[in-house]
Design an enzyme around this catalytic site. Structure first.
Site, PDB file in Angstrom:
ATOM      1  N   HIS A   5       0.815  -1.210   0.000  1.00 39.25           N
ATOM      2  CA  HIS A   5       0.000   0.000   0.000  1.00 39.25           C
ATOM      3  C   HIS A   5       0.850   1.263   0.000  1.00 39.25           C
ATOM      4  CE1 HIS A   5       0.207  -0.218   4.551  1.00 39.25           C
ATOM      5  NE2 HIS A   5       0.217   1.096   4.419  1.00 39.25           N
ATOM      6  N   ASP A   9       1.281  -7.724   2.177  1.00 41.94           N
ATOM      7  CA  ASP A   9       1.372  -6.274   1.977  1.00 41.94           C
ATOM      8  C   ASP A   9       2.837  -5.838   1.839  1.00 41.94           C
ATOM      9  OD1 ASP A   9       0.912  -3.578   1.838  1.00 41.94           O
ATOM     10  OD2 ASP A   9      -0.380  -3.490   3.599  1.00 41.94           O
ATOM     11  N   SER A  39       3.960   2.288   8.406  1.00 39.23           N
ATOM     12  CA  SER A  39       3.721   1.345   7.320  1.00 39.23           C
ATOM     13  C   SER A  39       5.012   1.111   6.544  1.00 39.23           C
ATOM     14  CB  SER A  39       2.657   1.884   6.366  1.00 39.23           C
ATOM     15  OG  SER A  39       1.396   1.896   6.979  1.00 39.23           O
TER      16      SER A  39
END
Length: 721
Positions: free
Chosen positions: A87, A228, A656
């Protein structure tokens, strides 16, 4: 001075029993002062903390950087290979995607360096140096060279950063910029020297059916089975210096890269995360938490949900639109759901009650210290909240609607300059502004914009905004809707999107062939954009007038809290600077009778598969690998393939892509999410429920090698088994 000394004591001293070590986004430069080594070793750290951060030598810190505009990435090979989240790389993957080359759907795998794709606009940044300038700031205040309130301002901090860099041996290095920031609400200040690399190339990305497996449904949830991750590479000029893209550039010769461990993990194992957490607000008062819930989260949820409903329909109906809006939708959806979860968790986890208890304890502390400033500060913050709450609510509605919701508009400032040039008949100025308008038109009608989709968004959001705010917060174009279009929103929006100069190429070309003052003055898009700008200015003026000295109030409150909790060290709120968090691999029990184990496997992917739901489609090749148990050296001892795991690390947005590192300093995973039950964690850390969700490095390498066929990437990594 006594207050500053007390704060220093609170920051430096440590206590081991009362507070669990998992909470805290710790500053690397304060680890020794705050005696974190013993606490980290008690959790399971085996390496020397001087090998995590030491300004005198290369350490783990030098393998971690800022990926793009708001994520973390880590270097995992000597040749500058970056690991981050899928992402986080989504913008770049989408940038390279088209209907003909749909990397979002199919994935991308560079089998050699020549296949790696340059990604204009993408950067990777390393923290080169951290400088404590607290004494300098306090001296400037003491001398009267700056008022205390202005030390929070951009002008002072920018000047401080530039002066600090100018005095260093790095002055003149064009790849370095300096950033000065306050910590502990202005009780300490640091300058960060940041080195930027501009030639970043896309190397590997799994298909979205792996990288975004579970989609909105699983976002912020556990158990999770999302692969991810994505990979990029830093390139430099032939001398190893940062440079713009050139075919002659070479891969970065990294001064530090992370070793990868395939030894696996067990519950209770040590885990630490180094990264760039974006923003936390752990020192808010009860009233400020309510402000966040009601004036920020609720408007954000309302507007984004309305927009996303439109985008969902349009993306499902067209592959072209799906690719164009993939990144925009993902970005919007992420914090739409986060805001929903945060408000729920604040109630479920009794955050308001916890804040009220802290304020009562603080009042007793202030009384015991006979400190008037401490005794009055919470009431003054409450007064501030009462003043700003309605304005903040309207600003959130405005920003969500007109800054991130509706994209169409016209660059009214250029049109104003052109209008002046036309009135004065200055040919050169007319030509200059026409050229500027051509660039502006192209920036509006870019490859990721669909005029008809945006029209449909506007037809939902413009009426919604009118229903949600006071008359004072409505831009002047709402009067146009009433006066010229008899209150018919659809008629106004159709005229705006059909007849404006910027509406389409035909209109634009006709205008630039014969530009007139009358056309500019009567254009709906120019009026629309100009009135939005005017309203934004008024909202900011109202907010600034109501804000007062809130920064100084926070400074006083945080200083007092640090003194109250002394000698327990407290970490400052996150502000997208490099931090370290530490904890352990750990399961949790979200509700009575429910237990979540600390890891998931590929079996769960197959159990969740639903070919009729795009969020839960499983690629045929992955199903084949699962059926044949072709997991190679990445499987668990029982033969299953691990996918994700949980730790007690303290993280937030910005983390992230951060590396999850074991006690030996080896990479075991890549952090990508938090859990639903603790989404109030940015405001109040919950020792029982707070979890970080990470993709297991073994799943990453399995996908890269077995599904992507990129043994070339595996071979350049340093792996221990």
């Amino acid at each position: 001075m006594k207050k500053l000394k007390a704060l220093a004591l609170a920051l430096v001293c440590a206590i081991f029993a009362p507070v669990k070590a998992d909470e805290g986004m710790w500053l690397l430069q304060l680890m020794k002062e705050q005696n974190l080594a013993d606490r980290m070793k008690a959790q399971g750290l085996k390496m020397d903390i001087a090998d995590i951060y030491n300004p005198e030598k290369v350490t783990l810190k030098d393998a971690v950087g800022i990926f793009g505009r708001g994520c973390t990435g880590e270097i995992i090979s000597a040749d500058g290979l970056i690991l981050t989240n899928h992402h986080c790389g989504y913008d770049a993957i989408q940038q390279h995607s088209s209907v003909e080359h749909d990397y979002l759907t199919n994935g991308f795998w560079a089998k050699n360096r020549s296949e790696e794709l340059p990604t204009p606009g993408l950067t990777f940044k390393f923290v080169e140096r951290i400088v404590d300038v607290t004494d300098k700031v306090n001296e400037d205040i003491k001398k009267g060279e700056v008022s205390e309130i202005k030390t929070f301002g951009a002008e002072y901090l920018s000047k401080l950063a530039k002066e600090t860099l100018k005095k260093s041996d790095l002055k003149g290095d064009k790849s370095i910029y300096a950033d000065a920031l306050p910590f502990y609400e202005g009780n300490r200040f640091y300058v960060f020297f940041i080195r930027t690399y501009n030639d970043i190339r896309m190397v590997a990305a799994p298909p979205s059916s792996i990288g975004k497996f579970g989609g909105e449904t699983d976002n912020w949830m556990w158990p999770r089975h999302t692969g991810d991750f994505s990979m990029f590479r830093v390139y430099t000029d032939k001398n190893g210096n940062p440079a713009e893209y050139s075919k002659d550039n070479i891969p970065l010769k990294a001064k530090k890269h992370l070793t990868i461990s395939l030894r696996g993990l067990q519950e209770g194992d040590y885990a630490m995360i180094m990264g760039f957490p974006g923003s936390t607000s752990r020192y808010l008062t009860e009233s400020e938490v309510k402000l966040r819930m009601q004036s920020t989260n609720v408007p954000r949820i309302t507007v984004r949900e309305a927009r996303q409903n439109v985008l969902r329909r349009e993306m499902a109906a067209s592959d072209k639109v799906r690719i164009q809006y993939a990144s925009k939708f993902a970005s919007s959806s992420n914090y739409w759901k986060n805001s929903i979860g945060m408000n729920k968790a604040i109630i479920d986890n009794q955050v308001l009650e916890t804040k009220a208890e802290q304020e009562a304890k603080f009042a007793e502390f202030a009384k015991s210290q006979n400190n008037t400033a401490y005794a009055e500060v919470v009431a003054k913050i409450d007064e501030y909240v009462a003043n700003v709450a309605p304005i903040t609510r309207e600003m959130t509605f405005f920003n969500e609607t007109f800054r991130t919701g509706i994209e169409f508009g016209a660059t009214f400032m250029i049109f104003e300059e052109l209008k002046t040039a036309l009135q004065k008949n200055k040919k050169k100025d007319i030509e200059k502004n026409i050229l500027a308008l051509k660039d502006a038109f192209a920036s509006v009608h870019n490859k990721d914009y669909d005029h008809e989709v945006d029209r449909k968004v506007a037809k939902v959001l413009i009426p919604l905004y009118a229903e949600s705010v006071s008359a004072e917060a409505k831009p002047a174009f709402y009067q146009t809707i009433q006066n010229q279009f008899k209150g018919d929103y659809n008629a106004y929006i159709d005229a705006l999107y059909n007849k404006s100069i910027f509406a389409n190429e035909k209109n634009f070309n006709a205008f630039i062939q014969h530009p007139t003052v009358k056309a500019i003055e009567s254009d709906l898009a120019i009026q629309f954009s100009s009135s939005k700008n005017e309203t934004s200015k008024k909202l900011h003026e109202r907010l600034n007038a109501a804000t007062g000295d809130i920064d100084l109030l926070h400074k006083t409150y945080v200083r007092g809290l640090c003194e109250m909790y002394a000698p327990t060290p407290k970490a400052p709120d996150a502000n997208f600077t490099i931090r370290l968090t530490y904890g352990n691999v750990k399961a949790y029990d979200p509700k009575d009778g429910i237990h979540y184990k600390y890891y998931t496997t590929l079996k769960g992917v197959m159990e969740k598969e639903n070919p009729n739901n795009p969020e839960f489609v499983v690629p045929a090749k992955l199903k084949e690998l699962y059926a044949t148990k072709n997991f190679g050296r990445y499987a668990l001892p029982n033969g299953e393939m691990p996918t994700c795991f949980l730790t007690t690390n303290d993280i937030t947005g910005g983390n992230s892509g951060s590396p999850v590192i074991n006690g030996n300093g080896e990479l075991i995973g890549c952090a990508f999410d938090g859990n639903w039950e603790s989404l109030s964690g940015d405001i109040n850390f919950d020792n029982q429920l707070q979890r970080c969700i990470a993709v297991d490095i073994r799943y990453v390498l399995f996908i890269v090698e077995k599904l992507g066929g990129c043994k070339n990437l595996i071979d350049e990594m340093t792996i221990v088994e």
